[in-house]
Design an enzyme around this catalytic site. Structure first.
Site, PDB file in Angstrom:
ATOM      1  N   ASP A 127     -10.157 -65.837 -18.578  1.00 52.64           N
ATOM      2  CA  ASP A 127      -9.061 -66.715 -19.001  1.00 52.64           C
ATOM      3  C   ASP A 127      -9.446 -68.189 -18.946  1.00 52.64           C
ATOM      4  OD1 ASP A 127      -9.198 -66.875 -16.260  1.00 52.64           O
ATOM      5  OD2 ASP A 127      -7.090 -66.394 -15.889  1.00 52.64           O
ATOM      6  N   ASP A 164     -11.776 -65.383  -3.252  1.00 52.37           N
ATOM      7  CA  ASP A 164     -12.175 -66.791  -3.231  1.00 52.37           C
ATOM      8  C   ASP A 164     -11.667 -67.505  -1.986  1.00 52.37           C
ATOM      9  OD1 ASP A 164      -9.629 -66.374  -4.233  1.00 52.37           O
ATOM     10  OD2 ASP A 164      -9.691 -68.040  -5.641  1.00 52.37           O
TER      11      ASP A 164
END
Length: 611
Positions: free
Chosen positions: A355, A436
Site C-alpha cells: 500500500d 514493527d
C-alpha cells in the site's frame, strides 16, 4: 441401398454435432465454475462468429439484512458475508456469464468511505452488472458525493436512505437500473426489514460492439486481455481507447549502466488493487529490476498472484499463521526468511508494503546510503520514510537524519541482523504483537539508529487494513509528502555516521536562533515568518521516555502525535514555515546542558485544546 447410406451419414453427422455441442457446453461450464473466463467469451480484442440464439437471462438474487448479505446467480450463491463487515457491499458480475469479477465492502458508517466507493465505481468497465446491499448500517457517513454516485447508476432510493435501513440495488454500469428495494428502519434502536431482491438480466452477446477492445495483438496486450477478462476495478488498465501502460521500462540509476541490485520483498495480502498500484509505481522508479522483486502473499489468493504475474514478477504464497497482528508478524518472519534463502549471496534486502507509492529516486536513495550499514555498527536500518514528513514540516529532498526509532514503510534490512539477531527471537504465533513495534523495543534495537530522509521516498495510500481506516489515513498519512525530484544527489552522506553526525548537530545548535519561550507552540506566530533560518526551542523532558511535552508540541505542529518518533538523543528536527526547527528536551538531552541559556525555562505545556 442409397437411402440407407444417407440415413447412416445423417445419423453420424447428428451424433458428431451433439458431441461437439456437449464439449462446448462443458468447456464453458468449467470456465464459469473456476471463475476463469476465456477472452473469447468477453470479446476483448477478438471477434467470434455470430450464432443466432434465443435470448438468455441471468437470474440474480440479492439479500440485504442486519446480519447477512448474499448474492446468488442462477441459484448458486456467489457471495456471502455473515455479519463480519458493516456497510455497503458491492459485487461486480460479468454481464455474459454472471461470474464475480470484483467485490468490495465500504464501511460508510466511517467518514470518507463513500468517496472511496465512488472512485471504485468509476473504475468499473461499462456494461458490468453491479449488485449493492447494506449489512447492518451503511448510511451514517453516506454523504452527497456517495449518494450522487449511486444516483448516477440509476438509483431512486439512495438519496432517502437513512439510519439502519436495509437496501439492495442492481444496475448495469453505463446502462440502466434493474431493480431496487429498501426496508425502512422505524426507530433508532431497530433495523429495517431484510430486503430480498430478485431480477432477471438479459445476457450480453460476446460480439456486442460495446464489449470489444481493438487492442493491437502484442504479448503485453495478450496478458491484458486475459487479466481484464477475469478481474474488475482496475480502471485504465482495461480501457479500450487509452489502456494504462503496465510494461514499465524505467531508466537506469543515474550515472550508472546498472539497475538496483538489492532484492526487493513486497509484503502483500489480499488487496490486489493496492498491489497493482504499488507495483506500477515501484517498476517506474529509476533502476528498477523486476527480476529481483518477489511478492509475498499471506494466504492463497489468486487475484494478487495474477497481478504480480501481469508485471512479470514472481510471487510466493503461504498458509496464514496466527491471527490479527500476530498473523502479520508471522507473514513478515516467514517472508523475510524465504527472501534471504532465495538470495543466499545478498547482504541486504529491501522490504516494502503493498500500500505504498514510491518516488522515482527510491533506488537511487538506497544506493547512495546502503553502504553505511557496513561502515557504522551503530546503525539499525535505512528507511525511505519520515514520520514527521508532512507537507508543512519537511523541505529538503537531499537532507538525511539519524533517528532512534524504526520507521519501516520501505526499508533496508541487513542479512546479519536478521539471521543472527531477529530471526532466532522473532515472536511466535501465540504473540499477537505488531512486528514493527517489537523491532522498536530497546531490547531488540539495542540503541542503534536508522537513517531517514527529510522528504519521504514512499507514500502510504492504503486506507483499509487491520490497523487502518479512511479516517486514520486522512488524518495521519494523506498529507505526507512524496519526493518528486528525480535523481536527487544526497547531501554529505558520510556525515550520517555516528561521530560526524554529532558534529552536524552541534553546528546546527551553535547557529540556531532561540525562539521566544514566552509564546505557546500552538500559536501560529510562534515560528517567525522567515525562510531558511535555524531555530531552536527547549521543552521539558526529564528522562529517556518522558515524551509528554513533546506529544503536546507535536499536536500543536500538526504532525505525528500518537507516540514519540523521529528523535535523536532527545532532539527532533523538522521544517516549519521554510525554516529548520530543532526541539531539544531538557534536562534529558545532552545538547540541552551545553546550549540552553541559563535564563531560559524549558516549555512546560498543558494539554492543547482540541479545535
Amino acid at each position: 441401398m442409397m437411402i440407407c447410406r444417407r440415413r447412416r451419414l445423417n445419423l453420424l453427422l447428428a451424433a458428431t454435432l451433439v458431441v461437439a455441442l456437449s464439449l462446448n457446453v462443458l468447456f464453458i461450464a468449467d470456465l464459469v465454475t473456476n471463475h476463469q473466463v476465456h477472452p473469447l467469451l468477453y470479446g476483448v480484442g477478438i471477434r467470434t462468429p455470430e450464432v443466432p440464439t434465443e435470448p438468455r437471462f441471468l437470474s440474480i438474487q440479492v439479500l440485504s439484512s442486519k446480519d447477512q448479505v448474499t448474492v446468488t446467480v442462477q441459484d448458486k450463491q456467489v457471495y456471502a458475508n455473515n455479519g463480519k463487515q458493516r456497510g455497503i457491499h458491492v459485487v461486480v458480475l460479468n454481464q455474459i456469464t454472471g461470474v464475480v469479477m470484483a467485490t468490495r465492502v465500504f464501511d460508510t458508517y466511517l467518514a470518507g468511505t463513500d468517496e472511496m466507493m465512488v472512485v471504485f465505481l468509476n473504475s468499473i468497465s461499462e456494461q458490468r452488472i453491479l449488485c449493492f446491499a447494506i449489512l447492518d448500517e451503511g448510511t451514517f457517513s453516506l454523504k452527497d458525493n456517495g449518494r450522487n454516485g449511486l444516483k448516477a447508476l440509476g438509483s431512486r432510493l439512495s438519496a432517502s436512505l437513512s439510519w439502519r435501513d436495509m437496501w439492495a440495488f442492481v444496475a448495469v454500469k453505463g446502462g440502466e437500473a434493474l431493480a431496487e428495494d429498501v426496508g425502512k428502519s422505524v426507530s433508532l434502536e431497530t433495523w429495517g426489514l431484510a430486503v430480498h431482491l430478485k431480477v432477471s438480466v438479459a445476457v450480453k452477446s460476446p460480439n456486442d460492439p460495446a464489449l470489444m477492445c481493438e487492442w493491437p495483438d502484442t504479448p503485453t496486450n495478450h496478458k491484458r486481455r486475459m487479466f481484464c477478462a477475469n478481474y474488475e476495478g482496475y480502471g485504465g488498465l482495461c480501457n479500450c481507447a487509452t489502456p494504462l501502460k503496465f510494461d514499465m521500462q524505467a531508466p537506469r540509476l543515474p550515472g550508472s549502466s546498472k539497475d538496483f541490485n538489492i532484492p526487493v520483498a513486497v509484503m502483500a495480502s489480499n488487496r490486489p488493487h493496492y498491489l497493482f498500484r504499488m507495483l506500477r509505481s515501484l517498476l517506474s522508479a529509476h533502476g528498477s529490476n523486476n527480476s529481483l522483486v518477489t511478492v509475498f502473499i499471506d494466504g492463497f489468493f489468486r487475484e494478487p498472484a495474477e497481478v504480480a504475474n501481469l508485471f512479470g514478477i514472481n510471487s510466493v504464497q503461504h498458509d496464514p499463521m496466527s491471527e490479527k497482528n500476530g498473523r502479520i508478524s508471522q507473514h513478515y518472519r516467514r517472508s523475510l526468511s524465504k527472501m534471504f534463502d532465495m538470495h543466499p549471496n545478498a547482504p541486504y534486502i529491501l522490504i516494502i508494503e503493498e500500500d505504498l507509492d514510491v518516488s522515482l529516486d527510491l533506488f537511487s536513495y538506497f544506493s547512495q546510503t546502503v553502504h553505511l550499514l557496513d561502515k557504522d555498527s551503530s546503525l539499525y536500518c535505512i528507511s525511505a520514510w519520515n514520520d514527521q514528513g508532512y507537507t508543512h514540516s519537511c523541505n529538503d529532498p537531499a537532507l538525511l537524519y539519524r533517528v532512534e526509532t524504526m520507521p519501516g514503510l520501505g526499508w533496508i534490512l541487513k542479512r546479519d541482523l536478521f539471521k543472527k539477531e531477529l530471526e532466532p527471537i522473532w515472536p511466535g504465533p501465540d504473540k499477537l504483537w505488531d512486528w514493527d513495534m517489537w523491532m522498536r523495543t530497546d531490547e531488540v534495537r539495542k540503541g542503534r539508529e536508522c537513517i531517514i530522509p527529510d522528504v519521504s521516498r514512499t507514500y502510504h495510500f492504503g486506507s483499509s487494513g487491520l490497523n487502518m481506516n479512511p479516517y486514520f489515513q486522512e488524518v495521519y498519512f494523506s498529507k505526507h509528502v512524496l519526493n518528486t525530484v528525480p535523481d536527487v544527489m544526497l547531501n554529505d552522506v558520510e556525515s550520517l555516521q555516528s561521530e560526524p553526525y554529532e558534529l552536524v548537530i552541534h553546528r546546527l545548535l551553535r547557529d540556531a536562533v532561540l525562539l521566544d519561550h514566552s509564546k505557546v507552540p500552538c500559536d501560529d506566530h510562534f515560528i517567525p515568518n522567515t525562510k531558511n533560518k535555524i531555530y531552536v526551542m527547549y521543552i521539558e523532558m526529564q528522562s529517556e521516555r518522558d515524551f509528554d511535552h513533546w506529544m503536546k508540541v507535536a499536536t500543536c505542529f500538526k504532525i505525528w502525535d500518537l507516540d514519540a518518533r523521529g528523535f535523536h538523543k532527545g532532539l527532533w528536527r523538522l521544517w516549519l514555515k521554510g525554516n529548520q526547527v530543532l526541539v531539544v528536551g531538557h534536562p534529558y538531552s545532552p545538547y540541552s546542558s551545553k546550549y540552553k541559556p541559563s535564563d531560559v525555562k524549558p516549555l512546560h505545556l498543558a494539554t492543547p485544546k482540541s479545535t
